[in-house]
Design a protein around this motif. Structure first.
Motif, PDB file in Angstrom:
ATOM      1  N   VAL A 132      -2.778   0.339  -4.313  1.00  0.00           N
ATOM      2  CA  VAL A 132      -1.907  -0.826  -3.941  1.00  0.00           C
ATOM      3  C   VAL A 132      -0.934  -0.910  -5.357  1.00  0.00           C
ATOM      4  CG1 VAL A 132      -2.249  -3.512  -4.249  1.00  0.00           C
ATOM      5  CG2 VAL A 132      -3.368  -2.087  -2.612  1.00  0.00           C
ATOM      6  N   ARG A 161      -7.360  -7.356   1.041  1.00  0.00           N
ATOM      7  CA  ARG A 161      -6.029  -8.025   0.207  1.00  0.00           C
ATOM      8  C   ARG A 161      -6.644  -9.172  -0.773  1.00  0.00           C
ATOM      9  NH1 ARG A 161      -0.511  -8.583   0.107  1.00  0.00           N
ATOM     10  NH2 ARG A 161       0.331 -10.558   0.002  1.00  0.00           N
ATOM     11  N   THR A 165      -6.299  -8.946  -4.944  1.00  0.00           N
ATOM     12  CA  THR A 165      -5.973 -10.266  -5.533  1.00  0.00           C
ATOM     13  C   THR A 165      -6.652 -10.930  -6.605  1.00  0.00           C
ATOM     14  OG1 THR A 165      -4.481 -10.771  -3.813  1.00  0.00           O
ATOM     15  CG2 THR A 165      -4.683 -12.520  -5.434  1.00  0.00           C
ATOM     16  N   ARG A 183      -7.439  -8.591   5.671  1.00  0.00           N
ATOM     17  CA  ARG A 183      -7.400  -9.849   4.964  1.00  0.00           C
ATOM     18  C   ARG A 183      -8.252  -9.703   3.657  1.00  0.00           C
ATOM     19  NH1 ARG A 183      -6.230 -12.029  10.521  1.00  0.00           N
ATOM     20  NH2 ARG A 183      -3.990 -11.484  10.787  1.00  0.00           N
ATOM     21  N   TYR A 204       0.845  -1.336  -0.058  1.00  0.00           N
ATOM     22  CA  TYR A 204      -0.075   0.088  -0.077  1.00  0.00           C
ATOM     23  C   TYR A 204       0.845   1.313  -0.028  1.00  0.00           C
ATOM     24  CZ  TYR A 204      -4.004  -2.961   1.421  1.00  0.00           C
ATOM     25  OH  TYR A 204      -5.001  -4.111   1.276  1.00  0.00           O
ATOM     26  N   PRO A 261       2.149  -5.764   3.421  1.00  0.00           N
ATOM     27  CA  PRO A 261       1.193  -6.382   4.314  1.00  0.00           C
ATOM     28  C   PRO A 261       1.971  -7.373   4.996  1.00  0.00           C
ATOM     29  CG  PRO A 261      -0.050  -5.800   2.352  1.00  0.00           C
ATOM     30  CD  PRO A 261       1.379  -5.590   2.155  1.00  0.00           C
TER      31      PRO A 261
END
Length: 401
Positions: free
Chosen positions: A33, A77, A81, A74, A20, A251
């Motif tokens: 990101v 993230r 992804t 999480r 980040y 992260p």
């Protein structure tokens, strides 16, 4: 594999990383990101694909996201992804990828704590300053020694470093002027998220619920100011003038495959620091220090005696609370070899053995115009691609006084 062009499975800023940051976008900082050399506009992406997360990433800093539970970190993230791998959402996401421009401090720093967690560094400094006494303080192997720094002078990589001004002792005289022994400290930093109540300690087993991510730190130090002032209360003006951090916060989950066991402990640990039965919190991070274009040291982070989980546990064992955006750093990272020291004080033996740089130039401490670059990475191994932490840079400029 991601559909982002030019980013293969081995790219150091690939899907296994996704750090980040805050970058300039239409003249204002926006959270992104990073994937390869591009930044994904988080506010715009969440507005379209995860509206309930959008308020956490719509400002110029990460603090609203940091304040959310670790499960939310999480979830975001995992969502990013998916967006970067699912061809069906590519038409929505691809226009939101922009080349990375000017970077900004990605989080508002609450409190800042600096530790002294390298046995090699602490021992080397002890031998230099106290040759006739034990190199380590009596408490050093019983607890992670640290001090509270100044959050208002934590600056993003690239910010010029003004030579600090203050008192110093030269021979038998006390002088006031610019520091003559300006130094670096190559460190690894940890950005905290979910806060605690006053009186509530963080247990070792719960550290991952509070540590959001990892960055690089250069805790600039004026050794002459520090030497004169530090007894009996420790660092003050010699440390508080500037601390540089890298613009990317990686992260904590990105380090799952980079965990390493810390060095063997030869002093029994009290219960709140005893990590023998827990998963390891050492991190396989390799640092590199460059001075005016020449690499002068490669400090190894796996050699650190105290781990981030132990630092956090000790920081809070007295009941001190933590807040989203708090930062703590490892202290100087040094290894056992002469070319693995994380400070000029060690590398030059406090000026007794000046460093030789290309072109016949020597340095014991920093001069005006010097540029320091500290880089960090998790090295590639079979089955594990390299993970980049970026770099933290700073150029020394003359004192304003």
């Amino acid at each position: 594999m991601t559909w982002v062009p030019g980013v293969d499975a081995g790219h150091p800023y690939g899907l296994h990383n996704l750090p980040y940051g805050a970058v300039s976008y239409r003249d204002s900082p926006r959270l992104v990101v990073r994937i390869g050399d591009l930044g994904l506009d988080l506010a715009a992406a969440c507005a379209r694909l995860a509206p309930d997360l959008a308020p956490l990433v719509s400002g110029p800093v990460l603090n609203p996201l940091l304040a959310a539970p670790a499960a939310t970190w999480r979830r975001l993230r995992a969502a990013v992804t998916e967006w970067l791998t699912d061809e069906s959402v590519r038409p929505v996401v691809e226009p939101l990828l922009e080349p990375i421009g000017q970077t900004h401090l990605p989080f508002e720093v609450g409190d800042y704590v600096d530790f002294y967690a390298s046995e090699h560094h602490a021992s080397a400094i002890g031998r230099i300053l106290r040759p006739d006494s034990p190199s380590l303080p009596e408490a050093w192997k019983h607890l992670p020694i640290g001090y509270h720094g100044r959050s208002g002078t934590v600056v993003v990589s690239g910010t010029p470093i003004v030579r600090p001004h203050g008192q110093r002792r030269v021979g038998g005289e006390i002088e006031v002027g610019p520091s003559l022994r300006l130094d670096i400290e190559a460190e690894v930093g940890f950005v905290l998220g979910a806060g605690t109540r006053l009186g509530e300690p963080v247990a070792l087993a719960d550290a991952a619920e509070h540590v959001f991510g990892v960055c690089l730190v250069n805790d600039w130090s004026a050794r002459d100011l520090q030497a004169w002032e530090y007894v009996p209360l420790g660092p003050f003006l010699g440390k508080s003038f500037a601390t540089s951090v890298s613009p990317w916060v990686v992260p904590l989950d990105a380090f799952d495959s980079a965990r390493t066991a810390p060095p063997p402990r030869d002093v029994p640990l009290v219960s709140y620091l005893d990590d023998a039965a827990l998963p390891p919190w050492g991190l396989d991070i390799a640092l590199e220090i460059e001075l005016n274009g020449a690499v002068i040291s490669r400090p190894p982070f796996p050699a650190m005696y105290w781990t981030a989980a132990q630092m956090l546990a000790h920081l809070t064992v007295n009941g001190a609370s933590i807040r989203p955006g708090d930062l703590f750093a490892s202290g100087t990272v040094s290894g056992p070899e002469p070319d693995q020291a994380g400070s000029l004080m060690e590398l030059s033996q406090i000026g007794r053995k000046p460093l030789e740089l290309p072109g016949g130039v020597t340095r014991s401490f920093l001069e005006d115009g010097d540029e320091v670059v500290i880089r960090g990475r998790v090295p590639a191994t079979p089955g594990r691609p390299e993970l980049a932490l970026g770099e933290v840079t700073g150029v020394v400029v003359a004192s304003l006084q």
